[in-house]
Design an enzyme around this catalytic site. Structure first.
Site, mmCIF file in Angstrom:
data_model
loop_
_atom_site.group_PDB
_atom_site.id
_atom_site.type_symbol
_atom_site.label_atom_id
_atom_site.label_comp_id
_atom_site.label_asym_id
_atom_site.label_seq_id
_atom_site.Cartn_x
_atom_site.Cartn_y
_atom_site.Cartn_z
ATOM 1 N N HIS A 77 0.824 -1.211 0.000
ATOM 2 C CA HIS A 77 0.000 0.000 0.000
ATOM 3 C C HIS A 77 0.856 1.257 0.000
ATOM 4 C CE1 HIS A 77 0.823 -0.358 4.342
ATOM 5 N NE2 HIS A 77 0.543 0.938 4.426
ATOM 6 N N TYR A 78 2.004 1.192 0.678
ATOM 7 C CA TYR A 78 2.933 2.325 0.730
ATOM 8 C C TYR A 78 3.560 2.582 -0.644
ATOM 9 C CZ TYR A 78 7.336 4.761 1.761
ATOM 10 O OH TYR A 78 8.393 5.635 1.751
ATOM 11 N N LEU A 79 4.042 1.520 -1.272
ATOM 12 C CA LEU A 79 4.672 1.657 -2.589
ATOM 13 C C LEU A 79 3.666 2.102 -3.648
ATOM 14 C CD1 LEU A 79 6.974 -1.516 -2.552
ATOM 15 C CD2 LEU A 79 7.659 0.873 -2.218
ATOM 16 N N LYS A 117 3.204 5.796 -3.211
ATOM 17 C CA LYS A 117 4.370 6.489 -3.750
ATOM 18 C C LYS A 117 4.339 6.506 -5.280
ATOM 19 C CE LYS A 117 6.746 7.909 -0.190
ATOM 20 N NZ LYS A 117 6.867 9.367 0.031
#
Length: 215
Positions: free
Chosen positions: A129-131, A134
């Site tokens: 979810h973070y990538l 980004k």
């Protein structure tokens, strides 16, 4: 704010990497740091050092925060302890909000602190979810019309920098110091360096100044 130097807004100035960025900007003969923080009590530490500050919340309107700003470094993040919703709110939508505000005042260059593997979110289930956030923020910047540099470091560590890195469009996963990342982000503010470029970076054998000239 100063007129003889370029005013550089640092989003995420209160973070570990953000504080290093502000410090390097403050030492520079070309740039005047403007630390963007969310809360008034966070301003004191910068004001004591004679550093300009501005209040700005990435989840709200940022038009006031970018007034008088020449260039921007986005080094903000929701932090590793927040869930996907907060990551989207800050790392993705917050970045978009600052990009839009920067367009409104015709910022000369926007530097994005991203992450290694941002183009490949499937590479890590725990960080997916973070990538993904980004990647969407990076793509929004690429399509914004602003001059940009997107820097994607490997795993960050809190040791003293070596000033030597490996930088490429796609590097093997590795570590890099926050110190060297901050130093790199400040150096790619230069109009002649890494213009409209994206690169990943980990610790390596090439001087930072030489490595970034290749983009």
């Amino acid at each position: 704010m100063e007129t003889s130097k370029e005013n550089v807004l640092v989003a995420g100035a209160n973070g570990t990497t953000g504080k290093l960025i502000v410090s390097y900007l403050d030492q520079s003969q070309y740039y005047n740091p403007v630390a963007m923080v969310r809360k008034q009590e966070q301003q004191k530490q910068f004001k004591i050092q004679g550093i300009d500050t501005v209040l700005g919340d990435l989840e709200k309107d940022l038009s006031k925060a970018v007034k008088g700003i020449d260039k921007v470094i986005f080094a903000a993040g929701s932090g590793g302890n927040t869930g996907p919703e907060k990551t989207i709110d800050v790392d993705q939508e917050g970045a978009k909000r600052l990009i839009d505000a920067s367009k409104g005042v015709e910022v000369k260059k926007f530097i994005m602190l991203s992450s290694i593997n941002a183009d490949n979110p499937e590479s890590s289930e725990s960080l997916r979810h973070y990538l993904e956030a980004k990647r969407k923020a990076d793509n929004y910047l690429k399509n914004s019309g602003l001059n940009y540099t997107i820097v994607r470091p490997g795993t960050l560590k809190n040791e003293e920098g070596t000033r030597k890195i490996e930088a490429a469009l796609d590097v093997e996963h590795g570590e890099v110091t926050r110190d060297d990342v901050a130093y790199t982000l400040v150096h790619v503010l230069n109009d002649d360096v890494a213009q409209n470029a994206v690169f990943e970076m980990v610790e390596g054998e090439q001087r930072i100044e030489d490595a970034i000239k290749e983009f």
